[in-house]
Each structure stands twice: as C-alpha cells, then as structure tokens.
Motif scaffolding. Structure first.
Motif, PDB file in Angstrom:
ATOM      1  N   MET A 133       0.846  -1.183   0.000  1.00 37.64           N
ATOM      2  CA  MET A 133       0.000   0.000   0.000  1.00 37.64           C
ATOM      3  C   MET A 133       0.888   1.241   0.000  1.00 37.64           C
ATOM      4  N   ASN A 134       0.440   2.243  -0.664  1.00 37.18           N
ATOM      5  CA  ASN A 134       1.140   3.522  -0.759  1.00 37.18           C
ATOM      6  C   ASN A 134       1.185   4.184   0.628  1.00 37.18           C
ATOM      7  N   PRO A 135       2.397   4.575   1.113  1.00 38.41           N
ATOM      8  CA  PRO A 135       2.486   5.220   2.440  1.00 38.41           C
ATOM      9  C   PRO A 135       1.587   6.448   2.566  1.00 38.41           C
ATOM     10  N   ALA A 136       1.435   7.211   1.495  1.00 43.19           N
ATOM     11  CA  ALA A 136       0.589   8.407   1.562  1.00 43.19           C
ATOM     12  C   ALA A 136      -0.863   8.023   1.825  1.00 43.19           C
ATOM     13  N   HIS A 137      -1.305   6.902   1.268  1.00 41.74           N
ATOM     14  CA  HIS A 137      -2.680   6.448   1.506  1.00 41.74           C
ATOM     15  C   HIS A 137      -2.871   6.008   2.954  1.00 41.74           C
ATOM     16  N   LEU A 138      -1.846   5.378   3.526  1.00 42.77           N
ATOM     17  CA  LEU A 138      -1.932   4.999   4.941  1.00 42.77           C
ATOM     18  C   LEU A 138      -2.036   6.227   5.829  1.00 42.77           C
ATOM     19  N   ILE A 139      -1.229   7.229   5.541  1.00 38.25           N
ATOM     20  CA  ILE A 139      -1.282   8.462   6.327  1.00 38.25           C
ATOM     21  C   ILE A 139      -2.663   9.092   6.209  1.00 38.25           C
ATOM     22  N   GLU A 140      -3.198   9.120   5.002  1.00 42.25           N
ATOM     23  CA  GLU A 140      -4.539   9.676   4.801  1.00 42.25           C
ATOM     24  C   GLU A 140      -5.570   8.908   5.621  1.00 42.25           C
ATOM     25  N   LEU A 141      -5.467   7.588   5.629  1.00 42.96           N
ATOM     26  CA  LEU A 141      -6.388   6.767   6.410  1.00 42.96           C
ATOM     27  C   LEU A 141      -6.320   7.139   7.890  1.00 42.96           C
ATOM     28  N   PHE A 142      -5.107   7.272   8.412  1.00 43.22           N
ATOM     29  CA  PHE A 142      -4.949   7.584   9.830  1.00 43.22           C
ATOM     30  C   PHE A 142      -5.377   9.002  10.176  1.00 43.22           C
ATOM     31  N   THR A 143      -5.189   9.944   9.276  1.00 39.05           N
ATOM     32  CA  THR A 143      -5.546  11.328   9.592  1.00 39.05           C
ATOM     33  C   THR A 143      -7.032  11.590   9.440  1.00 39.05           C
ATOM     34  N   GLU A 144      -7.712  10.773   8.681  1.00 42.95           N
ATOM     35  CA  GLU A 144      -9.132  11.010   8.420  1.00 42.95           C
ATOM     36  C   GLU A 144     -10.056  10.154   9.282  1.00 42.95           C
ATOM     37  N   THR A 145      -9.509   9.481  10.287  1.00 43.56           N
ATOM     38  CA  THR A 145     -10.340   8.702  11.200  1.00 43.56           C
ATOM     39  C   THR A 145     -10.346   9.366  12.568  1.00 43.56           C
ATOM     40  N   SER A 146     -11.346   9.055  13.354  1.00 38.42           N
ATOM     41  CA  SER A 146     -11.473   9.702  14.662  1.00 38.42           C
ATOM     42  C   SER A 146     -10.355   9.315  15.612  1.00 38.42           C
ATOM     43  N   GLY A 147      -9.715   8.182  15.397  1.00 35.76           N
ATOM     44  CA  GLY A 147      -8.638   7.746  16.284  1.00 35.76           C
ATOM     45  C   GLY A 147      -7.270   8.219  15.854  1.00 35.76           C
ATOM     46  N   GLY A 148      -7.203   8.961  14.773  1.00 39.46           N
ATOM     47  CA  GLY A 148      -5.922   9.405  14.242  1.00 39.46           C
ATOM     48  C   GLY A 148      -5.271  10.477  15.103  1.00 39.46           C
ATOM     49  N   ALA A 149      -3.970  10.435  15.129  1.00 42.03           N
ATOM     50  CA  ALA A 149      -3.209  11.445  15.883  1.00 42.03           C
ATOM     51  C   ALA A 149      -3.159  12.749  15.096  1.00 42.03           C
ATOM     52  N   ASN A 150      -3.426  13.854  15.767  1.00 36.84           N
ATOM     53  CA  ASN A 150      -3.414  15.156  15.099  1.00 36.84           C
ATOM     54  C   ASN A 150      -2.054  15.505  14.502  1.00 36.84           C
ATOM     55  N   VAL A 151      -0.977  14.990  15.087  1.00 41.94           N
ATOM     56  CA  VAL A 151       0.350  15.297  14.554  1.00 41.94           C
ATOM     57  C   VAL A 151       0.483  14.810  13.112  1.00 41.94           C
ATOM     58  N   LEU A 152      -0.236  13.764  12.757  1.00 42.37           N
ATOM     59  CA  LEU A 152      -0.154  13.266  11.386  1.00 42.37           C
ATOM     60  C   LEU A 152      -0.727  14.251  10.378  1.00 42.37           C
ATOM     61  N   LYS A 153      -1.644  15.074  10.808  1.00 39.79           N
ATOM     62  CA  LYS A 153      -2.201  16.069   9.891  1.00 39.79           C
ATOM     63  C   LYS A 153      -1.134  17.076   9.477  1.00 39.79           C
ATOM     64  N   ASN A 154      -0.212  17.374  10.381  1.00 42.51           N
ATOM     65  CA  ASN A 154       0.858  18.327  10.085  1.00 42.51           C
ATOM     66  C   ASN A 154       2.110  17.660   9.537  1.00 42.51           C
ATOM     67  N   ARG A 155       2.419  16.480  10.023  1.00 44.67           N
ATOM     68  CA  ARG A 155       3.698  15.852   9.682  1.00 44.67           C
ATOM     69  C   ARG A 155       3.535  14.558   8.880  1.00 44.67           C
ATOM     70  N   GLY A 156       2.308  14.140   8.638  1.00 47.67           N
ATOM     71  CA  GLY A 156       2.060  12.880   7.949  1.00 47.67           C
ATOM     72  C   GLY A 156       2.621  12.817   6.547  1.00 47.67           C
ATOM     73  N   ALA A 157       2.537  13.892   5.805  1.00 43.42           N
ATOM     74  CA  ALA A 157       3.066  13.891   4.441  1.00 43.42           C
ATOM     75  C   ALA A 157       4.571  13.634   4.454  1.00 43.42           C
ATOM     76  N   GLY A 158       5.262  14.193   5.437  1.00 44.86           N
ATOM     77  CA  GLY A 158       6.702  13.957   5.560  1.00 44.86           C
ATOM     78  C   GLY A 158       7.013  12.512   5.909  1.00 44.86           C
ATOM     79  N   VAL A 159       6.195  11.917   6.788  1.00 39.89           N
ATOM     80  CA  VAL A 159       6.373  10.505   7.136  1.00 39.89           C
ATOM     81  C   VAL A 159       6.185   9.644   5.889  1.00 39.89           C
ATOM     82  N   ALA A 160       5.148   9.941   5.113  1.00 40.37           N
ATOM     83  CA  ALA A 160       4.892   9.179   3.882  1.00 40.37           C
ATOM     84  C   ALA A 160       6.060   9.315   2.910  1.00 40.37           C
ATOM     85  N   LYS A 161       6.597  10.522   2.769  1.00 36.46           N
ATOM     86  CA  LYS A 161       7.748  10.733   1.888  1.00 36.46           C
ATOM     87  C   LYS A 161       8.949   9.917   2.364  1.00 36.46           C
ATOM     88  N   ALA A 162       9.205   9.951   3.656  1.00 30.84           N
ATOM     89  CA  ALA A 162      10.339   9.208   4.209  1.00 30.84           C
ATOM     90  C   ALA A 162      10.160   7.710   3.986  1.00 30.84           C
TER      91      ALA A 162
END
Length: 101
Positions: A1-30
C-alpha cells in the motif's frame, strides 16, 4: 500500500493522531524513500523532551513505561548516529532497520 494512503487513512479517522495532519506527508515521503528536507524537530530534541517528561512524572510519583520504551529505542537510534534525523524519518529508519521493506 502507498504510504501516503496509509497516512490519509490515519488522519481522516477519529482515532488518528493530530500530529499526522501536520507531519504525515513527511512521514509518507520518508517511508517512500524520498527526501524530506532538513530536520525541523530531530530525534535528539525528542529524546530531551521525553527525558524531561519522565523526570516530571517521577517527581509526581508516576512512571511512564511507554515513554521509557520509546526513549530506549530513540537512544539506540541516536547511538547508531541518527540523533539529527527529523522526526518524520523515524518510522522509515525503524522499518529499514527491521528489514521490513
């Protein structure tokens, strides 16, 4: 699965960590092996903050076992020369180190 899609999944759910909204794209890139640019909040800074938090908790009679485990892992990464990596690179470092590519 594409890392960016995983980050999107985690940021768009109620249990997602807010930090992913700001730093998730960088995690996916890494995770995708892409350049994330210069460090803005590095592993050594995270280690300092975790130590301070643990010290404060102990002074109030509490232990933070999860934070202690994270700190131990971060200390190992720093000992391996990774103290200056940006926080968004830590998941990619762990994956690479574990051989789970």
């Amino acid at each position: 699965m594409n890392p960016a899609h995983l980050i999107e999944l985690f940021t768009e759910t109620s249990g997602g960590a807010n930090v992913l909204k700001n730093r998730g794209a960088g995690v996916a890139k890494a995770l995708a092996g892409e350049d994330t640019g210069p460090a803005t909040f590095d592993l050594d800074s995270m280690r300092k903050d975790l130590r301070n938090d643990a010290r404060k908790a102990r002074s109030r009679g509490f232990e933070l076992p999860a934070a202690a485990g994270v700190l131990a892992a971060f200390d190992q990464a720093a000992a391996a020369g990774q103290g200056g990596i940006d926080g968004v690179r830590i998941p990619a470092y762990v994956v690479k180190r574990s051989g789970a590519d």
